[in-house]
Design a protein around this motif. Structure first.
Motif, PDB file in Angstrom:
ATOM      1  N   SER A   1       0.824  -1.217   0.000  1.00  0.00           N
ATOM      2  CA  SER A   1       0.000   0.000   0.000  1.00  0.00           C
ATOM      3  C   SER A   1       0.856   1.266   0.000  1.00  0.00           C
TER       4      SER A   1
ATOM      5  N   TYR B   1      -5.315  -1.768   5.787  1.00  0.00           N
ATOM      6  CA  TYR B   1      -3.984  -1.449   5.263  1.00  0.00           C
ATOM      7  C   TYR B   1      -3.946  -0.094   4.568  1.00  0.00           C
ATOM      8  N   ASP B   2      -4.991   0.230   3.820  1.00  0.00           N
ATOM      9  CA  ASP B   2      -5.039   1.545   3.193  1.00  0.00           C
ATOM     10  C   ASP B   2      -5.175   2.642   4.244  1.00  0.00           C
TER      11      ASP B   2
ATOM     12  N   ASN C   1     -10.823  -1.914   5.485  1.00  0.00           N
ATOM     13  CA  ASN C   1      -9.708  -1.445   4.660  1.00  0.00           C
ATOM     14  C   ASN C   1      -8.539  -1.029   5.555  1.00  0.00           C
TER      15      ASN C   1
ATOM     16  N   GLU D   1      -2.459   5.540   4.791  1.00  0.00           N
ATOM     17  CA  GLU D   1      -2.859   6.937   4.740  1.00  0.00           C
ATOM     18  C   GLU D   1      -2.384   7.670   5.995  1.00  0.00           C
TER      19      GLU D   1
END
Length: 706
Positions: free
Chosen positions: A50, A272-273, A270, A277
């Motif tokens: 990611s 890992y995203d 979500n 971030e």
């Protein structure tokens, strides 16, 4: 925490003290949400994937540029840490295996984990004994972490049970009797042993590869999240900063991650995203250089920069979990200069009075292999303005952190090196103060700076501050009026509050004290020190020593230049004991050595006993009242003179010519010299007051500021 262990994880490491570490950290997310996030956040490779565009500079989040990471420690900080550790013995018993035989050998890998564990144990033990002291039991342990079970156990147990393949990291843990097996939120610092760390240095890269760095960030976030779930307030409030160590069999580096977890989006669909971030937008990441930690024989290079980076990260982590050390880093670092000066003096490399700057240049001539000394005219060129000299009538400006103040120089109290000035504040011309100016920060390494000025200004500032904090108030002890830094003419562009812009006066320390008087040295020189002065001097200095001793502080440097007579217009002037820069605040402090005025115990043992200051006061009175001044050129001759003078009662007889009470006081001090018994100040203060007609039915309060 038991239900938040991942299916496949590694470890994080310990934090550095943050500005909010003194209070609990408010958490905007629920414990259950965080635990659910941790259960799903188990694969470092998915996080690295990611972050791939971000690492490569192909991401809009970074403006299509590769991220630039600051270093966690600058060179000055590492050098200061190195000075503080001078003389500290670290012992790594298990050697790192030679990388030439690494390949995929199980024996190599097992030895590497044992050596890493031994290195961490040696590091925390040495740091603990140096900064916190050897008296308390060390509250830390070392263990490995298994990737599938997240359990902690020694490397030997992992090897013997055949679980070495599953070991992902080695951790320093805070001991906890309730959880002897270890917990994630008890991790003080974590080391990831990876075989390709040294390739960064070999290829000249500035930082670890994206794969290694991504894995480190994965572990960092796991540790921060685990700490946020901790039951200890100490752990929870430190859940915004973590250090990790990256090592192989030769090299090592440090990664530091800081960030507010409240800004993490806990989207369980979500993870890992969301984590990526947060790392890109809300985390501050610092990455050190990758440098050699172990030499080719497998021993740690304890004094080299690679090992120092690792040790200082461990040091900051220990502070996070156990609080500030007993002995501060800055205090230990300053001892480096005095040790170096002692070595140079012992080897006859320096004579400050002879050449003015204390430096010699050596050269090797072509016709002789010997190293010869070049005469003074060829000495190293040191800028003459590094020691700030003030002229009478000039005005010096000081920044004391709150405001700017101006002081006009009236006179020079002592023409010592450095001198002490009498001054008048520009805005209050009716007042006069003593003004001390230190040495400007040298452009050479700090070891070459003038330690006399450091003790006179910075150390005395600290001692007077401690006295104020401990509520010591006496008219016979100087009061600190202000302290700060010299403001030099022209613009100043120093990089930080502790830095220097390059101007010879920049960051030069100053200290202003009250009251102002005339030194005993000047009184003797002008024939103004008689019987009455001797009695009052003894009483007033004893009063100062009694007030300081009530808070466990001793002077350690009593001599004629450090006692002033204050004449404030009253009928009876009084004496003030100044020069508290060498004061003894704790057992590890050492007094200054003076062949004429130091106590016998100080010369023999390098420290003070309960009567040492009083013994120095006796010598001051003896010499000030006409006692024969012997020729002393060594500690041995000084001790011999003391033994002869006391045994033949030369000192007592001389003081008896002045006053019977001084003779009796000398006998009392002689009976206490070298013993552990404390001084009975009050009885001698009463006798002295009665003798000088100061006791008129009301005792003088020796601790008052009147």
């Amino acid at each position: 925490m038991e239900d938040q262990s991942p299916d496949h994880i590694s470890v994080g490491s310990a934090p550095k003290k943050s500005s909010t570490s003194s209070r609990g950290r408010h958490r905007n997310f629920s414990s259950s949400t965080c635990k659910d996030f941790l259960r799903k956040f188990v694969d470092s490779e998915l996080l690295t994937s990611s972050l791939e565009d971000w690492f490569s500079g192909h991401s809009e989040d970074c403006g299509f540029r590769k991220p630039a990471f600051d270093v966690p420690f600058d060179l000055t900080e590492l050098q200061n840490f190195d000075y503080a550790l001078e003389g500290v013995t670290f012992q790594q018993l298990v050697r790192m295996p030679n990388a030439l035989y690494a390949s995929t050998s199980d024996v190599f890998e097992a030895t590497a984990y044992l050596a890493l564990e031994d290195f961490l144990h040696a590091g925390i033990k040495g740091l603990w004994q140096t900064f916190w002291g050897p008296d308390e039991a060390m509250p830390f342990s070392v263990a490995c972490i298994h990737s599938t079970s997240s359990k902690f156990y020694p490397a030997e147990k992992a090897i013997s049970s055949g679980k070495l393949d599953g070991v992902c990291a080695t951790a320093v843990l805070l001991k906890n009797l309730k959880h002897s097996q270890g917990r994630w939120d008890h991790i003080v610092i974590l080391a990831l042993l990876r075989p390709d760390i040294g390739m960064v240095s070999a290829h000249g890269d500035q930082e670890p590869s994206p794969a290694v760095l991504g894995e480190a960030l994965f572990f960092a976030l796991r540790v921060l999240l685990s700490r946020s779930l901790g039951r200890s307030s100490t752990v929870v409030r430190n859940s915004d900063c973590v250090y990790l160590l990256l090592v192989d069999s030769q090299f090592g580096g440090v990664v530091k991650v800081q960030g507010d977890l409240n800004k993490l989006d806990f989207d369980l669909n979500n993870v890992y995203d969301c984590a990526a971030e947060w790392i890109k937008k809300h985390a501050k990441i610092s990455v050190s250089s990758i440098d050699r930690v172990w030499n080719k024989l497998g021993n740690a290079n304890w004094g080299d920069i690679g090992t120092l980076q690792v040790l200082i990260a461990i040091f900051h982590s220990m502070i996070q979990f156990y609080g500030e050390p007993k002995y501060s880093l800055d205090e230990l670092a300053t001892e480096h200069s005095s040790r170096l000066q002692s070595r140079r003096s012992e080897r006859h490399l320096v004579d400050r009075q002879a050449n003015g700057n204390g430096l010699f240049r050596f050269q090797q001539r072509s016709h002789s292999p010997e190293i010869v000394e070049v005469q003074e005219e060829a000495a190293v060129d040191v800028k003459p303005h590094e020691t700030l000299r003030l002229e009478i009538g000039s005005v010096v400006l000081m920044d004391d952190s709150y405001t700017q103040k101006g002081f006009q120089i009236n006179d020079i109290l002592t023409d010592s090196d450095p001198p002490i000035y009498t001054s008048t504040p520009v805005e209050e011309p009716a007042k006069t103060y003593l003004l001390y100016v230190g040495s400007s920060p040298s452009h050479l390494e700090p070891a070459w700076e003038d330690m006399n000025s450091w003790y006179q200004v910075q150390r005395q500032t600290k001692v007077l501050t401690v006295m104020k904090q401990r509520c010591i108030s006496s008219r016979y002890i100087p009061q600190m009026v202000s302290s700060g830094r010299v403001i030099h003419p022209g613009p100043c562009n120093k990089p930080s509050s502790n830095g220097s812009c390059g101007h010879p006066w920049c960051s030069t320390p100053m200290l202003v004290t009250s009251p102002v008087g005339e030194t005993i040295s000047n009184l003797i020189r002008n024939g103004l020190f008689g019987v009455e002065e001797a009695l009052r001097c003894c009483h007033d200095c004893l009063s100062a020593l009694a007030a300081a001793a009530s808070a466990g502080i001793r002077h350690g440097d009593i001599r004629p230049e450090n006692v002033i007579r204050v004449n404030n217009g009253s009928r009876h002037p009084y004496f003030v004991l100044i020069g508290w820069g060498h004061a003894i605040l704790e057992d590890r402090d050492r007094p200054v050595m003076n062949l004429f005025f130091s106590s016998t115990f100080a010369l023999q043992e390098g420290k003070l006993c309960g009567a040492s200051d009083a013994e120095s006061l006796i010598y001051l009175l003896y010499f000030s009242c006409g006692g024969v001044c012997p020729e002393l050129d060594s500690v041995e001759s000084a001790l011999q003179w003391r033994e002869t003078s006391w045994s033949r009662r030369v000192i007592q007889q001389k003081l008896g010519d002045i006053s019977a009470v001084l003779k009796a006081f000398a006998d009392y001090v002689d009976s206490l010299c070298g013993t552990p018994y404390p001084m009975d100040y009050e009885i001698w203060l009463k006798r002295l007051r009665r003798t000088i007609n100061e006791d008129h039915g009301k005792e003088v309060d020796t601790s008052s500021s009147s």
